[in-house]
Scaffold this active site. Structure first.
Site, short mmCIF file in Angstrom:
data_model
loop_
_atom_site.label_atom_id
_atom_site.label_comp_id
_atom_site.label_asym_id
_atom_site.label_seq_id
_atom_site.Cartn_x
_atom_site.Cartn_y
_atom_site.Cartn_z
N LYS A 62 -6.15 38.46 31.45
CA LYS A 62 -5.26 39.63 31.59
C LYS A 62 -4.95 39.86 33.07
CE LYS A 62 -4.90 40.63 27.28
NZ LYS A 62 -3.62 40.31 26.62
N TYR A 87 -11.83 36.59 28.99
CA TYR A 87 -10.69 37.28 28.36
C TYR A 87 -10.04 38.24 29.36
CZ TYR A 87 -8.35 41.08 25.88
OH TYR A 87 -7.45 42.05 25.51
N SER A 101 -5.20 45.30 29.63
CA SER A 101 -6.34 45.96 28.99
C SER A 101 -7.13 46.74 30.02
CB SER A 101 -7.24 44.89 28.36
OG SER A 101 -8.48 45.43 27.99
P1 NAD Z 1 -3.83 40.59 17.30
O1 NAD Z 1 -4.71 39.39 17.33
O2 NAD Z 1 -3.75 41.36 16.04
O3 NAD Z 1 -2.35 40.18 17.74
C1 NAD Z 1 -2.09 39.12 18.64
C2 NAD Z 1 -1.07 38.22 17.97
O4 NAD Z 1 -0.75 37.13 18.85
C3 NAD Z 1 -1.59 37.61 16.67
O5 NAD Z 1 -0.66 37.89 15.65
C4 NAD Z 1 -1.67 36.10 16.97
O6 NAD Z 1 -1.42 35.34 15.83
C5 NAD Z 1 -0.63 35.95 18.07
N1 NAD Z 1 -0.81 34.83 18.98
C6 NAD Z 1 -1.92 34.50 19.70
N2 NAD Z 1 -1.69 33.42 20.45
C7 NAD Z 1 -0.39 33.05 20.23
C8 NAD Z 1 0.43 31.99 20.73
N3 NAD Z 1 -0.02 31.08 21.59
N4 NAD Z 1 1.70 31.93 20.29
C9 NAD Z 1 2.19 32.82 19.39
N5 NAD Z 1 1.45 33.84 18.89
C10 NAD Z 1 0.17 33.93 19.30
O7 NAD Z 1 -4.27 41.52 18.50
P2 NAD Z 1 -3.87 43.02 18.87
O8 NAD Z 1 -5.06 43.86 18.74
O9 NAD Z 1 -2.63 43.39 18.17
O10 NAD Z 1 -3.61 42.84 20.43
C11 NAD Z 1 -2.32 42.59 20.94
C12 NAD Z 1 -2.42 42.37 22.45
O11 NAD Z 1 -3.01 43.51 23.05
C13 NAD Z 1 -3.30 41.18 22.84
O12 NAD Z 1 -2.70 40.54 23.95
C14 NAD Z 1 -4.60 41.84 23.24
O13 NAD Z 1 -5.31 41.07 24.19
C15 NAD Z 1 -4.12 43.13 23.85
N6 NAD Z 1 -5.13 44.20 23.80
C16 NAD Z 1 -5.69 44.52 22.59
C17 NAD Z 1 -6.68 45.50 22.54
C18 NAD Z 1 -7.34 45.84 21.22
O14 NAD Z 1 -8.40 46.44 21.24
N7 NAD Z 1 -6.77 45.52 20.06
C19 NAD Z 1 -7.04 46.18 23.70
C20 NAD Z 1 -6.42 45.85 24.91
C21 NAD Z 1 -5.45 44.84 24.93
C1 UD1 Z 2 -14.18 45.75 23.66
C2 UD1 Z 2 -14.15 44.64 24.67
C3 UD1 Z 2 -13.04 44.95 25.67
C4 UD1 Z 2 -11.72 45.12 24.95
C5 UD1 Z 2 -11.87 46.22 23.90
C6 UD1 Z 2 -10.62 46.34 23.10
C7 UD1 Z 2 -16.45 43.79 24.78
C8 UD1 Z 2 -17.68 43.68 25.60
N1 UD1 Z 2 -15.45 44.52 25.31
O1 UD1 Z 2 -14.43 46.93 24.36
O2 UD1 Z 2 -12.94 43.92 26.62
O3 UD1 Z 2 -10.70 45.46 25.85
O4 UD1 Z 2 -12.93 45.88 23.02
O5 UD1 Z 2 -10.71 47.37 22.18
O6 UD1 Z 2 -16.33 43.23 23.71
N2 UD1 Z 2 -20.24 49.40 19.17
C9 UD1 Z 2 -21.34 49.60 18.37
N3 UD1 Z 2 -21.47 48.84 17.24
C10 UD1 Z 2 -20.55 47.90 16.87
C11 UD1 Z 2 -19.42 47.71 17.70
C12 UD1 Z 2 -19.30 48.48 18.85
O7 UD1 Z 2 -22.19 50.44 18.66
O8 UD1 Z 2 -20.74 47.24 15.84
C13 UD1 Z 2 -20.10 50.24 20.37
C14 UD1 Z 2 -19.99 49.42 21.65
O9 UD1 Z 2 -21.26 49.18 22.18
C15 UD1 Z 2 -19.13 50.35 22.52
C16 UD1 Z 2 -18.24 51.09 21.51
O10 UD1 Z 2 -18.88 50.95 20.25
O11 UD1 Z 2 -19.96 51.28 23.15
C17 UD1 Z 2 -16.85 50.51 21.42
O12 UD1 Z 2 -16.97 49.10 21.21
P1 UD1 Z 2 -15.70 48.17 20.97
O13 UD1 Z 2 -14.87 48.73 19.87
O14 UD1 Z 2 -16.19 46.78 20.81
O15 UD1 Z 2 -14.85 48.32 22.30
P2 UD1 Z 2 -15.27 48.11 23.84
O16 UD1 Z 2 -16.68 47.73 23.97
O17 UD1 Z 2 -14.81 49.29 24.59
#
Ligand code: NAD
Ligand code: UD1
Length: 338
Positions: free
Chosen positions: A152, A148, A124
């Site tokens: 990572k 979190y 991330s």
């Molecule tokens: P998500 O929660 O939709 O998907 C994660 C999946 O992992 C879920 O289906 C959950 O059931 C499964 N899971 C969790 N722990 C498990 C375990 N111990 N064994 C088996 N399955 C398990 O999340 P996402 O948004 O699709 O994110 C996917 C990955 O990308 C995550 O590792 C997340 O940290 C990373 N990531 C997400 C974002 C974001 O904003 N969505 C940003 C940066 C990184």
């Molecule tokens: C958040 C996580 C980050 C993670 C990322 C994944 C936190 C502090 N950080 O980042 O670790 O990797 O999600 O996508 O949670 N905002 C509003 N109102 C809301 C929600 C968000 O104004 O109800 C604003 C936030 O202040 C930010 C922007 O929207 O400026 C994006 O927020 P968000 O989608 O939560 O992502 P990140 O903060 O970038």
């Protein structure tokens, strides 16, 4: 290639499974369904006309995972499974370290035992922490500021150490920026449990009437409109980035790090207005105090992924919001009614 996708029923995982199948790969999925529904995979099967072998298994259950590798002839793993809520990780750090770090160690041990040493890991942008200037570049020192993010970072360290010790490992560390949007069919998308933490899912629930108004966290940042800047990336672009990365690392040993972002910083108001254009009317909001831990702005330098993977984002913020809205409008309660 046969790709095992951990966390493949989740948001990014389900879209990546679809892209892998469309690129001609075979797919097996492992997920414990703690934050997702197997309905997502049923719909991916419906969209692609292809079968997906699904294993309802927790990564921490090494014996069950061994059973999966014994039945599937896996060539490579894309590892999404993990818990991802920053605020929750501050409240429950042990749960996050156990699930995200121990779960990955369990996976790596089983992979090693079955001679599968190609892995693409979901890292991330949060690993860049608070001190780096923007745009973020892969060679910068990392240092996350929450549990979190530290899970990572620790998994990145483990994979880097394994890759340094044994040149049979092929590792991609993908640092995602802010994934939003949905497949253009509106059949699969993000389905957060409870109150969404992230901006676009929250706006989408305001638009569909599940929330009263958006709280804009901070209107006094030193940015063009006073709200914070982020690098939003369409989940389909992100998923295509995984297909490019798994193809690349399958052929290239070593440890590789790539930012997956657009390189563009968009403000909270930019996103809100793009979503309003998609919906066709204004949405209620209120400017509130800053959210603790938030940074004023960050975005990727995505040039390494372009150079190595020939990958870059193709979709605009308007397309992200249109596709996210189609999914939300067609599935107001996510997968729940299915
Ligand atoms: P998500 O929660 O939709 O998907 C994660 C999946 O992992 C879920 O289906 C959950 O059931 C499964 N899971 C969790 N722990 C498990 C375990 N111990 N064994 C088996 N399955 C398990 O999340 P996402 O948004 O699709 O994110 C996917 C990955 O990308 C995550 O590792 C997340 O940290 C990373 N990531 C997400 C974002 C974001 O904003 N969505 C940003 C940066 C990184
Ligand atoms: C958040 C996580 C980050 C993670 C990322 C994944 C936190 C502090 N950080 O980042 O670790 O990797 O999600 O996508 O949670 N905002 C509003 N109102 C809301 C929600 C968000 O104004 O109800 C604003 C936030 O202040 C930010 C922007 O929207 O400026 C994006 O927020 P968000 O989608 O939560 O992502 P990140 O903060 O970038």
């Amino acid at each position: 290639m046969k790709v095992l996708v951990t966390g493949g029923t989740g948001y990014i995982g389900s879209h990546t499974v679809l892209c892998l199948l469309e690129a001609g790969h075979q797919v097996a999925v492992v997920d414990n369904l703690i934050n997702s529904s197997a309905e997502s995979l049923r719909r991916v099967q419906e969209l692609t006309g292809q079968d997906i072998s699904f294993h309802h298994v927790d990564l921490l259950d090494e014996a069950a995972l061994t059973g999966v590798f014994a039945t599937e002839e896996v060539d490579a793993v894309i590892h999404f499974a993990g818990l991802k809520a920053v605020g929750e990780s501050v409240q429950k750090p042990l749960q996050y370290y156990h699930n995200n770090v121990s779960g990955t160690i369990s996976l790596l041990r089983v992979m090693d035992a079955f001679d599968v040493r190609t892995i693409v890991f979901s890292s991330s942008a949060t690993v860049y922490g608070e001190k780096n200037p923007v745009p973020y570049i892969e060679k910068m020192d990392i240092g996350a500021n929450n549990p979190y993010g530290r899970t990572k970072e620790q998994v990145e360290d483990i994979l880097s150490d394994i890759g340094a010790a044994d040149d049979r490992w092929h590792v991609a560390l993908l640092r995602y920026f802010n994934p939003v949007g949905a497949h253009e069919s509106g059949r699969i998308g993000e389905d957060p449990l409870g109150i969404p933490n992230n901006l676009v899912p929250f706006i989408a629930q305001v638009a569909v009437g599940r929330r009263d108004k958006l709280m804009v966290f901070g209107g006094d940042y030193d940015t063009p409109d006073g709200t914070a800047l982020r690098d939003y990336i369409h989940v389909m672009d992100l998923s295509e980035g995984h297909v490019a990365a798994v193809d690349y690392v399958a052929a290239t040993a070593g440890v590789h790090r790539w930012n997956l972002g657009s390189g563009i910083g968009s403000s909270v108001f930019d996103v809100l207005h793009a979503f309003e254009r998609a919906v066709g009317h204004p949405l209620p909001y209120e400017v509130a105090p800053r959210r603790a831990g938030d940074l004023p702005g960050f975005w990727a330098d995505p040039s390494a992924a372009l150079a190595d993977l020939s990958w870059s984002t193709t979709k605009t913020l308007d397309q992200m919001c249109e596709d996210h809205w189609r999914w939300q409008k067609n599935n107001p309660n996510g997968y729940a009614a299915s």
